[in-house]
Write a protein that holds these residues in place. Sequence first.
Motif, PDB file in Angstrom:
ATOM      1  N   ARG A  25       4.023   6.078  -5.228  1.00 32.71           N
ATOM      2  CA  ARG A  25       3.941   6.211  -6.690  1.00 32.71           C
ATOM      3  C   ARG A  25       2.887   7.252  -7.083  1.00 32.71           C
ATOM      4  O   ARG A  25       3.100   8.062  -7.996  1.00 32.71           O
ATOM      5  CB  ARG A  25       3.623   4.858  -7.312  1.00 32.71           C
ATOM      6  N   GLU A  26       1.745   7.244  -6.409  1.00 37.55           N
ATOM      7  CA  GLU A  26       0.690   8.206  -6.716  1.00 37.55           C
ATOM      8  C   GLU A  26       1.129   9.636  -6.395  1.00 37.55           C
ATOM      9  O   GLU A  26       0.808  10.578  -7.132  1.00 37.55           O
ATOM     10  CB  GLU A  26      -0.577   7.844  -5.946  1.00 37.55           C
ATOM     11  N   CYS A  27       1.867   9.799  -5.291  1.00 37.39           N
ATOM     12  CA  CYS A  27       2.409  11.126  -4.953  1.00 37.39           C
ATOM     13  C   CYS A  27       3.387  11.595  -6.034  1.00 37.39           C
ATOM     14  O   CYS A  27       3.380  12.769  -6.435  1.00 37.39           O
ATOM     15  CB  CYS A  27       3.119  11.083  -3.593  1.00 37.39           C
ATOM     16  N   ASP A  28       4.216  10.675  -6.493  1.00 39.74           N
ATOM     17  CA  ASP A  28       5.188  11.020  -7.541  1.00 39.74           C
ATOM     18  C   ASP A  28       4.482  11.436  -8.829  1.00 39.74           C
ATOM     19  O   ASP A  28       4.878  12.398  -9.494  1.00 39.74           O
ATOM     20  CB  ASP A  28       6.111   9.829  -7.812  1.00 39.74           C
ATOM     21  N   GLU A  29       3.428  10.700  -9.178  1.00 35.65           N
ATOM     22  CA  GLU A  29       2.696  11.020 -10.408  1.00 35.65           C
ATOM     23  C   GLU A  29       2.021  12.385 -10.292  1.00 35.65           C
ATOM     24  O   GLU A  29       2.009  13.180 -11.243  1.00 35.65           O
ATOM     25  CB  GLU A  29       1.665   9.927 -10.693  1.00 35.65           C
ATOM     26  N   ALA A  30       1.442  12.668  -9.115  1.00 32.06           N
ATOM     27  CA  ALA A  30       0.803  13.967  -8.911  1.00 32.06           C
ATOM     28  C   ALA A  30       1.831  15.096  -8.945  1.00 32.06           C
ATOM     29  O   ALA A  30       1.602  16.163  -9.525  1.00 32.06           O
ATOM     30  CB  ALA A  30       0.044  13.979  -7.580  1.00 32.06           C
ATOM     31  N   GLY A  53       2.643  21.374  -4.760  1.00 29.50           N
ATOM     32  CA  GLY A  53       3.788  20.510  -5.024  1.00 29.50           C
ATOM     33  C   GLY A  53       4.644  20.310  -3.784  1.00 29.50           C
ATOM     34  O   GLY A  53       5.121  19.196  -3.518  1.00 29.50           O
ATOM     35  N   ALA A  54       4.841  21.383  -3.015  1.00 35.53           N
ATOM     36  CA  ALA A  54       5.607  21.277  -1.775  1.00 35.53           C
ATOM     37  C   ALA A  54       4.902  20.354  -0.777  1.00 35.53           C
ATOM     38  O   ALA A  54       5.544  19.561  -0.075  1.00 35.53           O
ATOM     39  CB  ALA A  54       5.806  22.661  -1.167  1.00 35.53           C
ATOM     40  N   HIS A  55       3.569  20.461  -0.726  1.00 41.87           N
ATOM     41  CA  HIS A  55       2.794  19.577   0.157  1.00 41.87           C
ATOM     42  C   HIS A  55       2.965  18.116  -0.264  1.00 41.87           C
ATOM     43  O   HIS A  55       3.099  17.214   0.580  1.00 41.87           O
ATOM     44  CB  HIS A  55       1.319  19.969   0.115  1.00 41.87           C
ATOM     45  N   LEU A  56       2.968  17.878  -1.567  1.00 38.74           N
ATOM     46  CA  LEU A  56       3.138  16.509  -2.067  1.00 38.74           C
ATOM     47  C   LEU A  56       4.507  15.949  -1.697  1.00 38.74           C
ATOM     48  O   LEU A  56       4.630  14.773  -1.337  1.00 38.74           O
ATOM     49  CB  LEU A  56       2.963  16.487  -3.588  1.00 38.74           C
ATOM     50  N   GLN A  57       5.531  16.781  -1.777  1.00 38.52           N
ATOM     51  CA  GLN A  57       6.872  16.344  -1.402  1.00 38.52           C
ATOM     52  C   GLN A  57       6.946  15.994   0.072  1.00 38.52           C
ATOM     53  O   GLN A  57       7.596  15.020   0.465  1.00 38.52           O
ATOM     54  CB  GLN A  57       7.892  17.433  -1.748  1.00 38.52           C
ATOM     55  N   ALA A  58       6.292  16.816   0.898  1.00 37.07           N
ATOM     56  CA  ALA A  58       6.281  16.531   2.335  1.00 37.07           C
ATOM     57  C   ALA A  58       5.538  15.220   2.620  1.00 37.07           C
ATOM     58  O   ALA A  58       5.965  14.416   3.452  1.00 37.07           O
ATOM     59  CB  ALA A  58       5.622  17.691   3.085  1.00 37.07           C
ATOM     60  N   ARG A  59       4.427  15.023   1.919  1.00 35.88           N
ATOM     61  CA  ARG A  59       3.655  13.784   2.089  1.00 35.88           C
ATOM     62  C   ARG A  59       4.481  12.575   1.655  1.00 35.88           C
ATOM     63  O   ARG A  59       4.466  11.527   2.314  1.00 35.88           O
ATOM     64  CB  ARG A  59       2.368  13.879   1.256  1.00 35.88           C
ATOM     65  N   ARG A  60       5.219  12.713   0.569  1.00 36.13           N
ATOM     66  CA  ARG A  60       6.059  11.619   0.084  1.00 36.13           C
ATOM     67  C   ARG A  60       7.135  11.263   1.118  1.00 36.13           C
ATOM     68  O   ARG A  60       7.433  10.082   1.342  1.00 36.13           O
ATOM     69  CB  ARG A  60       6.711  12.018  -1.228  1.00 36.13           C
ATOM     70  N   ALA A  61       7.711  12.290   1.736  1.00 34.52           N
ATOM     71  CA  ALA A  61       8.736  12.057   2.753  1.00 34.52           C
ATOM     72  C   ALA A  61       8.146  11.282   3.938  1.00 34.52           C
ATOM     73  O   ALA A  61       8.796  10.375   4.491  1.00 34.52           O
ATOM     74  CB  ALA A  61       9.325  13.378   3.225  1.00 34.52           C
ATOM     75  N   GLN A  62       6.912  11.600   4.329  1.00 40.75           N
ATOM     76  CA  GLN A  62       6.260  10.884   5.419  1.00 40.75           C
ATOM     77  C   GLN A  62       6.032   9.406   5.053  1.00 40.75           C
ATOM     78  O   GLN A  62       6.251   8.505   5.865  1.00 40.75           O
ATOM     79  CB  GLN A  62       4.923  11.543   5.746  1.00 40.75           C
ATOM     80  N   LEU A  63       5.596   9.189   3.814  1.00 43.86           N
ATOM     81  CA  LEU A  63       5.347   7.819   3.375  1.00 43.86           C
ATOM     82  C   LEU A  63       6.639   7.007   3.337  1.00 43.86           C
ATOM     83  O   LEU A  63       6.659   5.835   3.738  1.00 43.86           O
ATOM     84  CB  LEU A  63       4.707   7.833   1.983  1.00 43.86           C
ATOM     85  N   LEU A  64       7.720   7.618   2.877  1.00 40.15           N
ATOM     86  CA  LEU A  64       8.998   6.909   2.819  1.00 40.15           C
ATOM     87  C   LEU A  64       9.526   6.601   4.216  1.00 40.15           C
ATOM     88  O   LEU A  64      10.139   5.550   4.435  1.00 40.15           O
ATOM     89  CB  LEU A  64      10.015   7.746   2.033  1.00 40.15           C
ATOM     90  N   ALA A  65       9.288   7.516   5.158  1.00 42.89           N
ATOM     91  CA  ALA A  65       9.713   7.272   6.536  1.00 42.89           C
ATOM     92  C   ALA A  65       8.948   6.085   7.132  1.00 42.89           C
ATOM     93  O   ALA A  65       9.527   5.231   7.817  1.00 42.89           O
ATOM     94  CB  ALA A  65       9.497   8.520   7.384  1.00 42.89           C
ATOM     95  N   ARG A  92       0.832  -1.214   0.000  1.00 47.44           N
ATOM     96  CA  ARG A  92       0.000   0.000   0.000  1.00 47.44           C
ATOM     97  C   ARG A  92       0.862   1.256   0.000  1.00 47.44           C
ATOM     98  O   ARG A  92       0.578   2.221  -0.726  1.00 47.44           O
ATOM     99  CB  ARG A  92      -0.928  -0.004   1.224  1.00 47.44           C
ATOM    100  N   LEU A  93       1.916   1.250   0.805  1.00 42.55           N
ATOM    101  CA  LEU A  93       2.797   2.418   0.865  1.00 42.55           C
ATOM    102  C   LEU A  93       3.485   2.664  -0.475  1.00 42.55           C
ATOM    103  O   LEU A  93       3.613   3.816  -0.917  1.00 42.55           O
ATOM    104  CB  LEU A  93       3.846   2.232   1.969  1.00 42.55           C
ATOM    105  N   SER A  94       3.909   1.601  -1.117  1.00 42.34           N
ATOM    106  CA  SER A  94       4.549   1.752  -2.430  1.00 42.34           C
ATOM    107  C   SER A  94       3.591   2.376  -3.433  1.00 42.34           C
ATOM    108  O   SER A  94       3.973   3.242  -4.235  1.00 42.34           O
ATOM    109  CB  SER A  94       5.035   0.396  -2.940  1.00 42.34           C
ATOM    110  N   ALA A  95       2.333   1.948  -3.382  1.00 41.48           N
ATOM    111  CA  ALA A  95       1.330   2.514  -4.286  1.00 41.48           C
ATOM    112  C   ALA A  95       1.105   3.999  -3.984  1.00 41.48           C
ATOM    113  O   ALA A  95       1.006   4.822  -4.900  1.00 41.48           O
ATOM    114  CB  ALA A  95       0.016   1.747  -4.162  1.00 41.48           C
ATOM    115  N   HIS A  96       1.044   4.355  -2.698  1.00 42.46           N
ATOM    116  CA  HIS A  96       0.827   5.755  -2.317  1.00 42.46           C
ATOM    117  C   HIS A  96       2.004   6.637  -2.736  1.00 42.46           C
ATOM    118  O   HIS A  96       1.817   7.779  -3.180  1.00 42.46           O
ATOM    119  CB  HIS A  96       0.600   5.863  -0.811  1.00 42.46           C
TER     120      HIS A  96
END
Length: 313
Positions: free
Chosen positions: A160-165, A285-297, A154-158
């Motif tokens: 990927r979706e953040c990256d696409e957005a 875009g900045a919000h998406l980057q922050a969200r991606r960092a949370q998912l990776l953590a 699920r995290l991998s999918a999320h």
Amino acid sequence: MTLSPELDERLHEASARMHRAEHVRRLRETTAQQIADVRSTLEDLEVELAQEERDVARLEGGLSAVLARMLGNREERLERERAEAVVARERVDGHRARLAQLEADAAAADAELAVLEPASREYARLLAEKEQQLIRSGDPRARELADLGAALDRLSAHVRECDEAHQAGRGAHEALGVVLGFLNSARNASTFDMFGGGLLADAYEHDKLTSADEAAWHAQRALDVFSRELADIGVAARPVMPKVDTRWFVDAFFDNIISDVLKHQRIEKTRAEVKKLAQWVADTGAHLQARRAQLLAERARLLTRREELLRPA
């Protein structure tokens, strides 16, 4: 840790297909809303175009033309009405092209969904099969490993979706930058025109506004894609480009300081609206980057726990 590595691989593939189906389904729903919006706008614009064309026809012949000729302003009025009809036609054509692009997107999504539709049933079947194998294995760590695997998928999918957005947002921001570049040039020409720039300044300003209008359609397309990707991660947004009014060049026929100031104010207003939209895209875009960092953590934390479970005693 499980008894069947082949089953794990098949489960992983089915999970990826299922997440992709969910992703495409959300994009399709957003595209359907965009299509409805554009169709509604197009209906209004087609009515407006018909009215503009009737106005031109009345001045080209008939009682309105006779009265205008008697008043001595027929050519000026006809030039203005023709210019407004041209702009109305351009807007209708632009929205028709946008509608065609959106309908093509919807058709592509439908085709992909038809292929991915069995994924959820396959995933459920494989999960049940794996569950039985894990239960029969009797290992107390098996259940937690299975849960960790599902959470990591699920995290991998999320991610990927953040990256696409985020990628779609970058495209939208670049497209808005092109519009702003043309508007900046038009503003500079308008400033010069207020201090006596004359016909050359008017012509240059008209050229830049026409280019800005064309670029705005490309920017709207990029914003449509961005809003669909945002909807996929739960962010509702329907950004719309402001109008770039290319009818302003008709003011050259009535060139004076008042009309020059009005043109300048219109350009500034449109430019401010596009800048505000570009800032929103950048902030999102900045919000998406922050969200991606949370998912990776979170992903790193789960991988660490998985390693602990698999590490030999």
